[in-house]
Write an enzyme that holds these catalytic residues in place. Sequence first.
Site, PDB file in Angstrom:
ATOM      1  N   HIS A  49     -12.321  -9.541  -5.628  1.00  0.00           N
ATOM      2  CA  HIS A  49     -11.609  -8.586  -6.493  1.00  0.00           C
ATOM      3  C   HIS A  49     -11.529  -9.053  -7.937  1.00  0.00           C
ATOM      4  O   HIS A  49     -10.694  -8.568  -8.699  1.00  0.00           O
ATOM      5  CB  HIS A  49     -10.196  -8.332  -5.953  1.00  0.00           C
ATOM      6  CG  HIS A  49     -10.187  -7.551  -4.669  1.00  0.00           C
ATOM      7  ND1 HIS A  49      -9.086  -7.439  -3.856  1.00  0.00           N
ATOM      8  CD2 HIS A  49     -11.161  -6.823  -4.057  1.00  0.00           C
ATOM      9  CE1 HIS A  49      -9.380  -6.688  -2.795  1.00  0.00           C
ATOM     10  NE2 HIS A  49     -10.634  -6.315  -2.897  1.00  0.00           N
TER      11      HIS A  49
ATOM     12  N   CYS B 194     -16.008  -9.558 -28.282  1.00  0.00           N
ATOM     13  CA  CYS B 194     -16.746 -10.245 -27.212  1.00  0.00           C
ATOM     14  C   CYS B 194     -17.495 -11.421 -27.828  1.00  0.00           C
ATOM     15  O   CYS B 194     -18.187 -11.256 -28.839  1.00  0.00           O
ATOM     16  CB  CYS B 194     -17.726  -9.255 -26.574  1.00  0.00           C
ATOM     17  SG  CYS B 194     -18.948 -10.050 -25.511  1.00  0.00           S
TER      18      CYS B 194
HETATM   19  P1  NAD Z   1      -0.478  -7.765   0.098  1.00  0.00           P
HETATM   20  O1  NAD Z   1       0.535  -8.033  -0.967  1.00  0.00           O
HETATM   21  O2  NAD Z   1      -0.811  -6.366   0.436  1.00  0.00           O
HETATM   22  O3  NAD Z   1       0.029  -8.469   1.441  1.00  0.00           O
HETATM   23  C1  NAD Z   1       0.547  -9.767   1.428  1.00  0.00           C
HETATM   24  C2  NAD Z   1       0.592 -10.290   2.847  1.00  0.00           C
HETATM   25  O4  NAD Z   1       0.998 -11.645   2.772  1.00  0.00           O
HETATM   26  C3  NAD Z   1       1.583  -9.571   3.763  1.00  0.00           C
HETATM   27  O5  NAD Z   1       0.961  -9.315   5.008  1.00  0.00           O
HETATM   28  C4  NAD Z   1       2.717 -10.578   3.932  1.00  0.00           C
HETATM   29  O6  NAD Z   1       3.285 -10.534   5.226  1.00  0.00           O
HETATM   30  C5  NAD Z   1       1.998 -11.887   3.734  1.00  0.00           C
HETATM   31  N1  NAD Z   1       2.832 -12.963   3.213  1.00  0.00           N
HETATM   32  C6  NAD Z   1       3.834 -12.882   2.308  1.00  0.00           C
HETATM   33  N2  NAD Z   1       4.360 -14.098   2.080  1.00  0.00           N
HETATM   34  C7  NAD Z   1       3.653 -14.964   2.851  1.00  0.00           C
HETATM   35  C8  NAD Z   1       3.738 -16.374   3.072  1.00  0.00           C
HETATM   36  N3  NAD Z   1       4.621 -17.145   2.439  1.00  0.00           N
HETATM   37  N4  NAD Z   1       2.870 -16.935   3.954  1.00  0.00           N
HETATM   38  C9  NAD Z   1       1.950 -16.172   4.629  1.00  0.00           C
HETATM   39  N5  NAD Z   1       1.853 -14.841   4.468  1.00  0.00           N
HETATM   40  C10 NAD Z   1       2.698 -14.242   3.585  1.00  0.00           C
HETATM   41  O7  NAD Z   1      -1.742  -8.580  -0.327  1.00  0.00           O
HETATM   42  P2  NAD Z   1      -3.298  -8.378  -0.055  1.00  0.00           P
HETATM   43  O8  NAD Z   1      -3.486  -8.053   1.386  1.00  0.00           O
HETATM   44  O9  NAD Z   1      -3.929  -9.572  -0.632  1.00  0.00           O
HETATM   45  O10 NAD Z   1      -3.747  -7.089  -0.881  1.00  0.00           O
HETATM   46  C11 NAD Z   1      -3.281  -6.795  -2.113  1.00  0.00           C
HETATM   47  C12 NAD Z   1      -4.219  -6.746  -3.308  1.00  0.00           C
HETATM   48  O11 NAD Z   1      -3.434  -7.248  -4.373  1.00  0.00           O
HETATM   49  C13 NAD Z   1      -5.427  -7.599  -3.322  1.00  0.00           C
HETATM   50  O12 NAD Z   1      -6.464  -6.760  -3.614  1.00  0.00           O
HETATM   51  C14 NAD Z   1      -5.279  -8.591  -4.483  1.00  0.00           C
HETATM   52  O13 NAD Z   1      -6.390  -8.483  -5.354  1.00  0.00           O
HETATM   53  C15 NAD Z   1      -4.081  -8.133  -5.239  1.00  0.00           C
HETATM   54  N6  NAD Z   1      -3.084  -9.189  -5.576  1.00  0.00           N
HETATM   55  C16 NAD Z   1      -3.468 -10.466  -5.856  1.00  0.00           C
HETATM   56  C17 NAD Z   1      -2.506 -11.451  -6.136  1.00  0.00           C
HETATM   57  C18 NAD Z   1      -2.951 -12.841  -6.460  1.00  0.00           C
HETATM   58  O14 NAD Z   1      -4.034 -13.038  -6.988  1.00  0.00           O
HETATM   59  N7  NAD Z   1      -2.170 -13.875  -6.131  1.00  0.00           N
HETATM   60  C19 NAD Z   1      -1.154 -11.123  -6.111  1.00  0.00           C
HETATM   61  C20 NAD Z   1      -0.791  -9.797  -5.820  1.00  0.00           C
HETATM   62  C21 NAD Z   1      -1.769  -8.828  -5.553  1.00  0.00           C
END
Ligand code: NAD
Length: 237
Positions: A114, A141
Amino acid sequence: MRRPRNIVILTGAGISAESGIDTFRGAGGLWENHRVEDVATPDAFARDPELVLRFYDMRREAIQTREPNAAHIALARLDREWAARSGGGEVLIVTQNVDDLHERGGALNVLHMHGEHLSVWCGACDERHRWVGALLHRPPCPACGEAALRPDIVWFGEVPYRMDDIYQALAAADLFVSIGTSGAVYPAAGFVRTARELGLQTLELNLERSQGSAWFEETRLGPATQIVPEWVEELLR
Ligand code: NAD
């Protein structure tokens, strides 16, 4: 479980949650108080580029103050040690995350399907550049000089990166592991189904059961900083 050789690991926002980076759907479907449609779609960028650039500038700045946690570090250890432990097996970490905590934790084989906060993409010349500063002031750029840089993030409605590489890795793997992802965002949410069809073993590590949980042969629930190091320890033993 049978001892695997090649492993594909899918990670999501949950693996970075204990590093202080908000998950996506956690807070009622909002991402850092914004509706997804307002900040993470090509339409949003066309409609209100300042809002979108400011949002990503803040996220880009914030992740640079966060540190990898025990789960990132354990996966990096697996990544580095698995070939020697398994007689040439491979580990690929496919992450939906746009932070750089896998890399800062020491992982080498990371595929950002992503995109990445610390990368920008020029709409004029198509070049990508590592970027740690802001975009709101529309900097030129470095390659072509046009003020056409955007976050190198795959927004909703856009095609994730390197899908062919991911499916090739799945086809060559014995084990698919999903960590900290809700199973709500496709195509990543469909990887477990592909893995089952290809005959891979499947394991889910998550805080709670994901939407696709029924597809996994085994699910282990708990915080990533606890259950990921435990699983890696088991595998490397
Ligand atoms: P999501 O937020 O939809 O789901 C998060 C999942 O992580 C949930 O199932 C939850 O139960 C679990 N979770 C929460 N805390 C946890 C912990 N301490 N240990 C283990 N599991 C835990 O995230 P997703 O499925 O990655 O999809 C969301 C989209 O959001 C992705 O496309 C991503 O690109 C983007 N995103 C990225 C970031 C990042 O880069 N850190 C942060 C937020 C969203």
